[in-house]
Enzyme design. Structure first.
Site, PDB file in Angstrom:
ATOM      1  N   TYR A 147       0.842  -1.205   0.000  1.00  0.00           N
ATOM      2  CA  TYR A 147       0.000   0.000   0.000  1.00  0.00           C
ATOM      3  C   TYR A 147       0.874   1.250   0.000  1.00  0.00           C
ATOM      4  O   TYR A 147       0.675   2.174  -0.786  1.00  0.00           O
ATOM      5  CB  TYR A 147      -0.911  -0.035   1.232  1.00  0.00           C
ATOM      6  CG  TYR A 147      -1.814   1.166   1.372  1.00  0.00           C
ATOM      7  CD1 TYR A 147      -2.973   1.279   0.609  1.00  0.00           C
ATOM      8  CD2 TYR A 147      -1.512   2.196   2.260  1.00  0.00           C
ATOM      9  CE1 TYR A 147      -3.808   2.380   0.735  1.00  0.00           C
ATOM     10  CE2 TYR A 147      -2.334   3.298   2.400  1.00  0.00           C
ATOM     11  CZ  TYR A 147      -3.485   3.391   1.635  1.00  0.00           C
ATOM     12  OH  TYR A 147      -4.310   4.488   1.763  1.00  0.00           O
ATOM     13  N   LYS A 151       1.296   4.220  -2.851  1.00  0.00           N
ATOM     14  CA  LYS A 151       1.023   5.642  -2.606  1.00  0.00           C
ATOM     15  C   LYS A 151       2.268   6.484  -2.891  1.00  0.00           C
ATOM     16  O   LYS A 151       2.167   7.617  -3.360  1.00  0.00           O
ATOM     17  CB  LYS A 151       0.537   5.844  -1.164  1.00  0.00           C
ATOM     18  CG  LYS A 151      -0.833   5.208  -0.890  1.00  0.00           C
ATOM     19  CD  LYS A 151      -1.904   5.806  -1.780  1.00  0.00           C
ATOM     20  CE  LYS A 151      -3.305   5.378  -1.429  1.00  0.00           C
ATOM     21  NZ  LYS A 151      -4.343   5.954  -2.277  1.00  0.00           N
TER      22      LYS A 151
HETATM   23  N1  LIG Z   1      -9.460   5.806   5.169  1.00  0.00           N
HETATM   24  C1  LIG Z   1      -8.212   6.068   5.506  1.00  0.00           C
HETATM   25  O1  LIG Z   1      -7.823   5.941   6.671  1.00  0.00           O
HETATM   26  C2  LIG Z   1      -7.229   6.563   4.488  1.00  0.00           C
HETATM   27  C3  LIG Z   1      -6.016   7.097   4.934  1.00  0.00           C
HETATM   28  C4  LIG Z   1      -5.101   7.570   3.993  1.00  0.00           C
HETATM   29  C5  LIG Z   1      -5.415   7.516   2.645  1.00  0.00           C
HETATM   30  N2  LIG Z   1      -6.617   7.003   2.242  1.00  0.00           N
HETATM   31  C6  LIG Z   1      -6.889   7.005   0.809  1.00  0.00           C
HETATM   32  O2  LIG Z   1      -8.018   7.831   0.573  1.00  0.00           O
HETATM   33  C7  LIG Z   1      -8.749   7.372  -0.567  1.00  0.00           C
HETATM   34  C8  LIG Z   1     -10.224   7.222  -0.227  1.00  0.00           C
HETATM   35  O3  LIG Z   1     -10.364   6.329   0.829  1.00  0.00           O
HETATM   36  P1  LIG Z   1     -11.737   6.072   1.607  1.00  0.00           P
HETATM   37  O4  LIG Z   1     -11.367   5.976   3.022  1.00  0.00           O
HETATM   38  O5  LIG Z   1     -12.783   7.008   1.144  1.00  0.00           O
HETATM   39  O6  LIG Z   1     -12.028   4.570   1.090  1.00  0.00           O
HETATM   40  P2  LIG Z   1     -13.337   3.855   0.569  1.00  0.00           P
HETATM   41  O7  LIG Z   1     -13.016   2.413   0.521  1.00  0.00           O
HETATM   42  O8  LIG Z   1     -14.515   4.308   1.346  1.00  0.00           O
HETATM   43  O9  LIG Z   1     -13.458   4.426  -0.933  1.00  0.00           O
HETATM   44  C9  LIG Z   1     -12.631   4.019  -1.985  1.00  0.00           C
HETATM   45  C10 LIG Z   1     -13.493   3.932  -3.247  1.00  0.00           C
HETATM   46  O10 LIG Z   1     -12.646   3.594  -4.367  1.00  0.00           O
HETATM   47  C11 LIG Z   1     -13.404   2.749  -5.213  1.00  0.00           C
HETATM   48  N3  LIG Z   1     -12.533   1.928  -6.080  1.00  0.00           N
HETATM   49  C12 LIG Z   1     -11.667   0.963  -5.693  1.00  0.00           C
HETATM   50  N4  LIG Z   1     -11.111   0.388  -6.766  1.00  0.00           N
HETATM   51  C13 LIG Z   1     -11.635   0.996  -7.866  1.00  0.00           C
HETATM   52  C14 LIG Z   1     -11.464   0.830  -9.263  1.00  0.00           C
HETATM   53  N5  LIG Z   1     -10.636  -0.109  -9.768  1.00  0.00           N
HETATM   54  N6  LIG Z   1     -12.167   1.622 -10.103  1.00  0.00           N
HETATM   55  C15 LIG Z   1     -13.022   2.552  -9.610  1.00  0.00           C
HETATM   56  N7  LIG Z   1     -13.224   2.762  -8.295  1.00  0.00           N
HETATM   57  C16 LIG Z   1     -12.540   1.987  -7.431  1.00  0.00           C
HETATM   58  C17 LIG Z   1     -14.184   1.865  -4.250  1.00  0.00           C
HETATM   59  O11 LIG Z   1     -15.279   1.230  -4.885  1.00  0.00           O
HETATM   60  C18 LIG Z   1     -14.580   2.846  -3.155  1.00  0.00           C
HETATM   61  O12 LIG Z   1     -15.868   3.400  -3.363  1.00  0.00           O
HETATM   62  C19 LIG Z   1      -8.074   6.076  -0.996  1.00  0.00           C
HETATM   63  O13 LIG Z   1      -7.204   6.347  -2.078  1.00  0.00           O
HETATM   64  C20 LIG Z   1      -7.283   5.675   0.233  1.00  0.00           C
HETATM   65  O14 LIG Z   1      -6.160   4.877  -0.090  1.00  0.00           O
HETATM   66  C21 LIG Z   1      -7.528   6.525   3.124  1.00  0.00           C
END
Ligand SMILES: NC(=O)c1ccc[n+]([C@@H]2O[C@H](COP(=O)([O-])OP(=O)(O)OC[C@H]3O[C@@H](n4cnc5c(N)ncnc54)[C@H](O)[C@@H]3O)[C@@H](O)[C@H]2O)c1
Length: 246
Positions: A147, A151
């Site tokens: 992961y 990133k």
């Molecule tokens: N939640 C956390 O703690 C956190 C922390 C740091 C970074 N992030 C990053 O923030 C972003 C959003 O995270 P979130 O917490 O809203 O997660 P989430 O899982 O709620 O949302 C991610 C979305 O991406 C979509 N997705 C995944 N693969 C896909 C694909 N191949 N094509 C189209 N859509 C796709 C999923 O269907 C989902 O709706 C992500 O990139 C995640 O890595 C999250």
């Protein structure tokens, strides 16, 4: 309104941060193409175009941009929020298939969407791209090897594009969220650990400001970076993390 009549493609639009971002962008007067694997139940309006797409597939990505352009007649920006997590796993247990899947969604999909967006932005002579990475890229957590690498790739790609596209008036920035209160957070937990315990004992405690990041915190940072207020901001890595990266 800070994004009045500007057109944005927002990926991961059905996720925790994505839904809030689409809502905030609409509130700020934008038109939004809201992209996710599944957009069932999201109603198309004058200002909102839901698009189902797997962003790891070239043909799906091409369709996203042609559909958005067909409906709105221009594209001003791309916000890449889509991503997948990795359950904390010792490196020797990470399969090649897991590694490749994480890299495909978190690094290759941003490459494909940026590549597809740029011709539209270049034609207009301006535009903005924001890619969501993660503060874990700056301060890694054990077991999130693939992961974090994915990133890191998204951040390096963003900075490479910031310099490459500056002469075309296209800004490219990164938001690094800290641990955020969405369904993804539980997916970073090691397979045998309790999700709720980990949320409190590890994730919340790791944030100096003392709470998890809300989707709204991320959406607000994206409004800023996509607005004219950030007209001179490019190549930046904006930590929205409650100090977790310090
Ligand atoms: N939640 C956390 O703690 C956190 C922390 C740091 C970074 N992030 C990053 O923030 C972003 C959003 O995270 P979130 O917490 O809203 O997660 P989430 O899982 O709620 O949302 C991610 C979305 O991406 C979509 N997705 C995944 N693969 C896909 C694909 N191949 N094509 C189209 N859509 C796709 C999923 O269907 C989902 O709706 C992500 O990139 C995640 O890595 C999250």
């Amino acid at each position: 309104m800070r994004l009045e009549n500007e057109v944005f493609v927002v990926t991961g639009a059905q996720g925790g941060m994505g839904k809030e971002t689409v809502k905030r962008f609409l509130e700020e007067g934008a038109f939004v193409a809201a992209v996710d694997l599944n957009v069932d139940g999201v109603e198309e309006t004058d200002r909102l175009l839901p698009i189902a797409a797997d962003l790891t597939k070239e043909e799906d990505v091409a369709k996203v941009f042609s559909a958005a352009f067909e409906k709105f007649d221009r594209i001003d920006g791309l916000v890449n929020i889509a991503g997948i997590a990795q359950p904390a796993t010792p490196i020797e247990e990470v399969s090649l298939a897991d590694w490749e899947k994480i890299m495909r969604v978190n690094a290759t999909a941003p490459f494909l969407t940026c590549r597809a967006a740029v011709p539209y932005l270049k034609k207009q002579g301006n535009g903005v791209i924001v890619n969501i990475a993660s503060i874990s890229m700056v301060r890694p957590r054990p077991g999130l090897n693939a992961y974090i690498a994915s990133k890191g790739a998204a951040v390096s790609l963003s900075q490479a594009l910031a310099i490459e596209l500056a002469e075309y008036g296209i800004r490219v920035n990164v938001v690094n969220p800290g641990p955020a209160d969405t369904s993804m957070l539980g997916q970073f937990t090691a397979k045998d650990a309790n999700i709720e315990d980990t949320k409190d004992s590890i994730f919340k405690k790791s944030v100096p400001l003392g709470r998890l990041i809300n989707p709204n915190d991320i959406a607000n940072s994206l409004v800023y970076l996509c607005s004219k207020e950030a007209a001179i901001v490019t190549g930046s890595i904006f930590n929205v993390d409650g100090g977790r990266g310090i």
